[in-house]
Structures are given as structure tokens and as C-alpha cells.
Design an enzyme around this catalytic site. Sequence first.
Site, short mmCIF file in Angstrom:
data_model
loop_
_atom_site.label_atom_id
_atom_site.label_comp_id
_atom_site.label_asym_id
_atom_site.label_seq_id
_atom_site.Cartn_x
_atom_site.Cartn_y
_atom_site.Cartn_z
N ASN A 99 -0.61 2.77 6.48
CA ASN A 99 -0.28 3.94 5.65
C ASN A 99 0.95 4.63 6.21
OD1 ASN A 99 -1.45 5.01 3.13
ND2 ASN A 99 -3.40 4.48 4.12
N ASN A 119 0.78 -1.24 0.00
CA ASN A 119 0.00 0.00 0.00
C ASN A 119 0.81 1.28 0.00
OD1 ASN A 119 -2.60 1.29 0.04
ND2 ASN A 119 -2.17 1.90 2.14
N ASP A 138 -4.63 9.05 5.92
CA ASP A 138 -4.10 8.24 4.82
C ASP A 138 -2.58 8.39 4.78
OD1 ASP A 138 -3.68 7.14 2.07
OD2 ASP A 138 -5.86 7.18 1.99
#
Length: 313
Positions: free
Chosen positions: A168, A122, A218
Amino acid sequence: MTRGCAARTTISSTPAGAEAVGSEPHLVLAVGATLGEGPVWVPRDNALWFVDIKSRHVHRFDPASGDAKRWDAPGEIGWVLPASDGGFVAGVADGLYRFEPEGEGFAKLRDAEPHLPDNRLNDAATDRQGRIWFGSMDNGEELRTGKLYRFEDGIVVDSGLAPVTITNGPAIAPDGGTLYAVDTMGKQIHAHTIAHDGTLSDGRCFIAFDDSVKGNPDGAICDSQGGVWVAFYGGWAVRRYDSSGTLTHQIDFPVANITKIALGGEDGCDAYATTARKGLNDAELAQQPLAGHLFHFRVDIPGIPVTSANVKP
């Protein structure tokens, strides 16, 4: 290793005390990304590189000329980072790859989580030693199977942090001694001390956001004064916190889903933000015609030049 966040920080969508920075965000590249992510300013070619995870694209944008290029990736791609010997290292769904934009494209280096086929990679960052810190997540965004790893000397090493649904960041402090790990679904950011050998210790709550905060934290990066810039997915904003966790700046956007920023340019004060269309229905997309595009604004504190990743074959 991580203490819980008992006291949750409450920040409204227009918090008192948050300063304006140099400019409002404006569109610089219309890409319509489904899930734009991973922006990084690469000084060796004075360009911004970023990805569209779901569309499986790598993008390069040259602000000076306005030139934009795109490459296809072999899977859902979370990030690209410059390598010390040229080219890039890329985090694709199933592992780490070499990426040669002007050569042979993608070549796999290492598997990441072959035992977790429903996970994907990610987000990532390099530290001052050129180690890559990267996270994984449950692609269905439900199970707590996301882990944080480091890639060093050609080996993938589990950081030892507890799993979360979506990892994240991570963001690395300018002195290289602190790593900030974002738990997106848990709406928390934890800080960890990085030892010289890469082990993490002294996990502590840096910031926890209560339900009055729009969206979820995020991507995150640090600037040269140790501030932590956090993008908010579904939150219409990017915010900066100092090293004590105090909010110092807020940048409001005309789109809801901000995923991450990069700081670069000639003086390190050009901020570029990736955004996403993912999760927006037709009515929301009609109200947010700029969703998924790349934005620019100016800041008053420069960023940290990216350290190229040390890669062994």
C-alpha cells in the site's frame, strides 16, 4: 534492503496527544463502494478521481457542482493517475492502461506481472519526476507475492524491495527524496531513500503498529510539511504522523474500513477519504450504513499537488 521493525509503536484507538483538525468527516458522495480506493485530486479539472476495485469502476466527483460520473474498467482497478499529455494512467489487475474518459476508454500499455496471475495491482503514486510507483498484492490476501515497482520511460522496473502480501501507499515526501512503503498485513511502514535514478536504498522502519492498534495500515500520502497520513482498514480512523513517526492527528470515522485520503481543493486543505464495504457482514453493514461512501473533512496543513505521470507509448 529493509531492516526489521524490532520496536513496535503502540498507539491506542484514541491516542493521547493526537490533535483534532478542522472538521469531523462527513458524507459527500454516496457510492456504496465494495472497495473504494485510490483517491487523487486532479487540479486540471478541480475534481476528485477514485476507484472501486472490486466493482471495477472509476469515479469522478466535482465538489463545486456535486456532479458525479462513473466509468467501467476492464478488470479490478487499483488506481488512476493523471498523465502529462492528458488522460490518465490506470492500474488494472493485469497491468498498466491508458484511460481516456472522453475518448476510447482503456488501452493497455504494459503487463505488470504476467507470471503471477493471482496477483493484482493495488495502489500508486507519482514522484516529482513523473515516475509512477505502484504495488501489487495477492488477490487472495494470503501469499507474500506483492511487489513494489516503478513505471518509467514506458518500462516497468522492480524496485528490489522484498515481497509482502499487500503493498500500500507508496507515499512520496514533498522533497521527493523519501518513499514510504506500507506493508498492510505486516502492520509496518518502511521508509526508503530515492536516488535520482529511481533506485531505493537505506530501508528503515518508519512505524510498526502492535496489536492494540485497531485495523491495518492501508493507503498513505504525504502532505506539504512531510507528514504521512495513513488510513486504517478496520480501524475506524485516519492518522497523521510527522517525519519522525510521531502521531500528530487522528480523525475518527463512523465506518470501519478507511482505505486512503487525498488532499486538494482550492487551498489544498480539503481531505477526501474513500471507504469500503468489503469484509463487513450483514449485521456490521446495518450498523455502518455509510460504509463504502466518500467522506470529506478539513485539515490544517495542505497537501502536495499531484505530479502528472510521464507516459511513453
